[in-house]
Design a protein around this motif. Structure first.
Motif, PDB file in Angstrom:
ATOM      1  N   SER A 193      48.678   3.877 -23.862  1.00 27.95           N
ATOM      2  CA  SER A 193      49.556   3.172 -22.916  1.00 27.95           C
ATOM      3  C   SER A 193      48.839   2.791 -21.633  1.00 27.95           C
ATOM      4  N   ASN A 194      47.496   2.639 -21.736  1.00 27.36           N
ATOM      5  CA  ASN A 194      46.701   2.237 -20.568  1.00 27.36           C
ATOM      6  C   ASN A 194      46.989   3.102 -19.346  1.00 27.36           C
ATOM      7  N   LEU A 195      47.059   4.418 -19.587  1.00 26.84           N
ATOM      8  CA  LEU A 195      47.248   5.343 -18.478  1.00 26.84           C
ATOM      9  C   LEU A 195      46.119   5.198 -17.454  1.00 26.84           C
ATOM     10  N   LEU A 196      44.918   4.965 -17.949  1.00 26.89           N
ATOM     11  CA  LEU A 196      43.771   4.691 -17.085  1.00 26.89           C
ATOM     12  C   LEU A 196      43.470   3.190 -17.125  1.00 26.89           C
ATOM     13  N   GLY A 244      39.063   2.802 -12.047  1.00 30.65           N
ATOM     14  CA  GLY A 244      38.690   1.459 -12.454  1.00 30.65           C
ATOM     15  C   GLY A 244      37.828   0.700 -11.476  1.00 30.65           C
ATOM     16  N   GLU A 245      37.190   1.393 -10.526  1.00 31.94           N
ATOM     17  CA  GLU A 245      36.231   0.721  -9.652  1.00 31.94           C
ATOM     18  C   GLU A 245      35.065   0.169 -10.459  1.00 31.94           C
ATOM     19  N   VAL A 246      34.740   0.852 -11.545  1.00 31.41           N
ATOM     20  CA  VAL A 246      33.767   0.381 -12.530  1.00 31.41           C
ATOM     21  C   VAL A 246      34.401   0.542 -13.905  1.00 31.41           C
ATOM     22  N   ASP A 247      33.957  -0.271 -14.842  1.00 35.34           N
ATOM     23  CA  ASP A 247      34.493  -0.177 -16.192  1.00 35.34           C
ATOM     24  C   ASP A 247      34.066   1.135 -16.835  1.00 35.34           C
ATOM     25  N   ALA A 248      34.882   1.634 -17.731  1.00 34.39           N
ATOM     26  CA  ALA A 248      34.465   2.740 -18.597  1.00 34.39           C
ATOM     27  C   ALA A 248      33.555   2.133 -19.654  1.00 34.39           C
ATOM     28  N   SER A 249      32.249   2.356 -19.513  1.00 31.67           N
ATOM     29  CA  SER A 249      31.298   1.605 -20.339  1.00 31.67           C
ATOM     30  C   SER A 249      30.405   2.467 -21.207  1.00 31.67           C
TER      31      SER A 249
END
Length: 771
Positions: A384-387, A558-563
């Motif tokens: 559910s896009n919690l992050l 979300g300052e940076v993508d989870a990559s």
């Protein structure tokens, strides 16, 4: 460029015969010393030529002094210029040969139990975190940063560059290694080594080879078929050495197929020197030498940390063996020649380290550590896009993991005393690691970083020792973030893959109280997650280093993508693994193993115990494919906050394998994609990673990505050497080892037999240039 010159120097050394370094008549040596012709200072000559000249100019006593080193913590009557560190080898000032001052340094310039009071350094995240970035350029930057600090602290040898594949999930040193895949491990380690050596100091590649467990590591006998060994662990080392050009290779504690690694002629001479043409020197691990003649004649060049061995084997016993002809003068000269070649080729000889410590820009270096951490954090689950978390959250409770003060680090020789100090440091009262490891945290508070990200929210902390108290706090908050930790260390393996200290119960209680629970894992590798179905968001932060708190917070918001992408598979249960319990428990040798680690030099008194690597070359994701199992999270896996689409995948065969694909960022956030190319080679049943790409895309941006298959991973080992078989190859372009974007079969024409996989790579490159 310096790096280009270094590569040329070491390449020149590689093609020069070590026979040139063999002993000359005494009159010739005396002539070289008295003629005033210092050929060794001529930088226009190759490293090998200069080493030849130095060897001829050295006395027997000077040669013998260079092939064994001191262990400063246990050295009696230390030299005046010795500082507390891992090792010290006196130089030859009259010939310009510098003293070797050695530091542990897998994740930064180490100072484990604060031998050097007040001396701090920048702590990188764990090597698994670095590998999760799938970014060799970032690995190079991390290595360059460590090397710069080492040089500023007057060190010129860094014991960095762990390439051992993570065969067992509970191995205590997995966090120091680059994962389960030979291509990823080799390329990332090679890049890190190049970064270190860009500072004109020696780096090592270690622990050669099959140091895959820690408990009982000095008595373990790793048993594996040669073909499987060649196509897994040795291939990782081969790639790392080819791409990193390390000045030194460190042999391991364990035995391989009967012989100790540091007296294993097959590994040290037949493969490393004979096939790979490695020109540098082999140093022992500390306490890993068990003989004089056998070790020297097998290919060991330098005994390290001599006080940790049961005898100083390369001291008086080696002098006696040379005098009696049991070790030839030619072999002694070759040992010295290789040490000098490694020093000259890396710039260590021509660019001596400063005599006093220099200032260090710790802020700039911390930025490097933070970039590595951010690139390596893996988003495992995000229902559910919690992050990412909304900055508008009114209340957040942070639970457990000492997240109020810092982030966890791994223990052992890689331990860094980081800038800012250790807010938590717990001495060990027992176990093989007690003398040199402490449970240590870096002073980078996730709590404070989260508070800075959400200044309007009420952000509180609960220590997590009481699940009921934590659950009650979670009920009252909009968001609950549980920091779960698993401490790992050199010298002993984890007794279980479960989170220790009742943390599974803590996570379960919090998740039951708050459906908006996030779990952040600070671990040395995979852990079991019996609560995974009840937790909507899970993040693997590994040991995130000196700026770990800030990096975690920036990813959570979300300052940076989870990559990040997993460099190691996470099992659903221990029963899925090739060995369903830690090796020491399965063998019944845990007591002996602990004793062997506590007294390294006494290992020869204990009987070896064999570990049969029945998975062979099918390590990690290959094992899951071969055994038709699905892991909890596969190798290469990682979610993103953005949305990218792949289209138009195309595959080619012929002389080489290649895949191309169009990718577009269809979302409103910057996204990082890491498409991976896998190949199933004729004669095998399991896929292997043969290449990947990493690309960041802004919203609406498109790119065409091409991945060339590395021919070293397309090759099979045969009795005639490496060969790329002609025939049909299944190519899979995928987001991870389990999820395909597209796949097809292509035909390759194959290659003639080559003596090693790097020659295959060179032949392919030459063939492309002629077309």
């Amino acid at each position: 460029m310096l790096l280009d010159g270094f590569v040329l120097a070491l390449t020149a050394a590689a093609v020069s015969s070590p026979a040139a370094a063999q002993s000359a008549p005494a009159t010739e040596q005396a002539g070289a010393r008295s003629s005033g012709t210092e050929v060794w200072r001529d930088t226009a000559r190759s490293a090998s030529e200069r080493a030849d000249a130095l060897v001829k100019a050295m006395t027997l006593e000077e040669k013998l002094a260079l092939v064994h080193g001191l262990f400063p913590p246990q050295t009696k009557s230390p030299p005046a210029d010795m500082i507390p560190s891992a090792g010290y080898v006196p130089g030859v000032p009259r010939l310009g040969i510098p003293t070797l001052r050695e530091s542990d340094a897998s994740l930064g310039v180490a100072n484990q139990v604060e031998q050097r009071k007040g001396d701090v350094a920048t702590a990188l995240p764990s090597a698994l975190a670095m590998a999760a970035g799938f970014d060799p350029d970032l690995a190079y930057a991390g290595g360059a940063m460590i090397g710069a600090e080492a040089r500023a602290k007057t060190f010129n040898v860094l014991l960095a560059g762990g390439v051992n594949l993570t065969r067992d999930a509970w191995n205590g040193r997995n966090f120091e290694y680059f994962g389960e895949d030979p291509l990823l491990s080799g390329r990332m380690a090679g890049a890190a080594v190049r970064g270190v050596q860009s500072n004109n100091i020696v780096a090592t590649v270690k622990h050669y080879a099959l140091n895959s467990q820690e408990t009982g590591r000095t008595i373990l006998d790793a048993r594996i078929d040669e073909t499987a060994l060649r196509e897994s662990d040795l291939l990782a080392f081969e790639i790392a050495i080819a791409e990193g050009k390390p000045g030194s290779v460190m042999c391991a504690y364990n035995r391989i197929n009967g012989d100790y690694a540091c007296e294993n002629r097959f590994l040290l001479t037949d493969v490393l020197r004979g096939e790979w043409h490695y020109p540098g020197f082999v140093m022992s691990d500390w306490g890993a030498v068990h003989s004089t003649e056998k070790a020297a004649n097998a290919g060991l060049d330098q005994e390290s940390g001599q006080e940790l061995d049961s005898s100083i084997f390369f001291g008086a016993p080696l002098a006696d063996a040379v005098a009696a002809g049991r070790v030839s003068n030619a072999r002694l000269d070759e040992m010295v020649h290789r040490i000098l070649t490694g020093m000259i080729a890396t710039g260590t000889y021509d660019h001596p380290t400063p005599t006093a410590a220099l200032p260090i820009d710790y802020n700039a270096h911390a930025d490097v550590a933070q970039r590595v951490a951010e690139a390596g954090i893996v988003l495992l689950k995000n229902e559910s896009n919690l992050l990412p978390l909304a900055r508008e959250a009114k209340s957040i409770v942070v639970i457990g993991g000492h997240a109020d003060v810092g982030v966890l680090s791994g223990g052992g020789s890689s331990q860094v005393r980081s800038v800012g100090g250790a807010p938590v440091e717990i001495p060990l009262t027992s176990g093989a690691a007690a003398s040199f490891a402490r449970v240590t945290y870096h002073a980078s508070s996730p709590l404070r970083a989260i508070q800075a990200m959400a200044p309007q929210a009420s952000v509180t902390f609960v220590d997590g020792t009481n699940p009921a108290v934590a659950a009650e706090a979670a009920k009252k908050a909009d968001i609950a973030i549980v920091f779960a930790t698993q401490w790992q260390t050199e010298a002993q393996d984890a007794p279980s893959l479960s989170l220790p200290d009742g943390q599974d119960a803590l996570v379960g209680a919090v998740a039951g109280a708050n459906p908006r629970t996030v779990v952040v894992l600070e671990t040395g590798g995979p852990v079991l997650m019996p609560w995974i179905d009840r937790v909507p968001a899970v993040v693997a932060a590994w040991y995130p280093g000196q700026r770990g708190g800030q990096a975690i917070a920036r990813v959570l918001f979300g300052e940076v993508d989870a990559s990040g992408r997993l460099p190691i598979s996470f099992p659903r249960s221990a029963s899925q693994l090739p060995r369903s319990e830690p090796v020491q428990a399965a063998s019944g040798a845990s007591t002996e193993g602990a004793a062997a680690n506590a007294a390294l030099g006494d290992a020869a008194k204990l009987p070896p115990y064999p570990v049969n690597y029945r998975e062979g070359a099918d390590v990690g994701y290959r094992w899951y494919a071969a055994s038709k199992q699905k892991p909890l999270f596969p190798f290469g896996y990682g979610l993103s906050y953005g949305h990218a689409t792949f289209a138009g995948a195309h595959f080619t065969g012929g002389d080489s394998a290649r895949s191309s694909v169009q990718v577009r960022n269809d979302g409103k956030r910057t996204v990082t994609v890491v498409p991976q190319l896998y190949a199933t080679v004729p004669g095998t049943q399991t896929p292997r990673l043969v290449g990947w790409a990493r690309r960041e895309l802004k919203p609406g941006e498109s790119a065409s990505l091409t991945i060339d298959a590395d021919p070293r991973l397309l090759a099979r080992w045969t009795a005639q050497g490496w060969r790329i078989p002609a025939g049909s190859y299944k190519l899979t372009l995928a987001t991870d080892a389990e999820h395909a974007i597209a796949e097809t079969n292509v035909n390759l024409v194959g290659s003639v037999a080559a003596s090693n996989s790097n020659e295959i790579r060179g032949n392919k490159a030459a063939k492309k240039k002629t077309h």
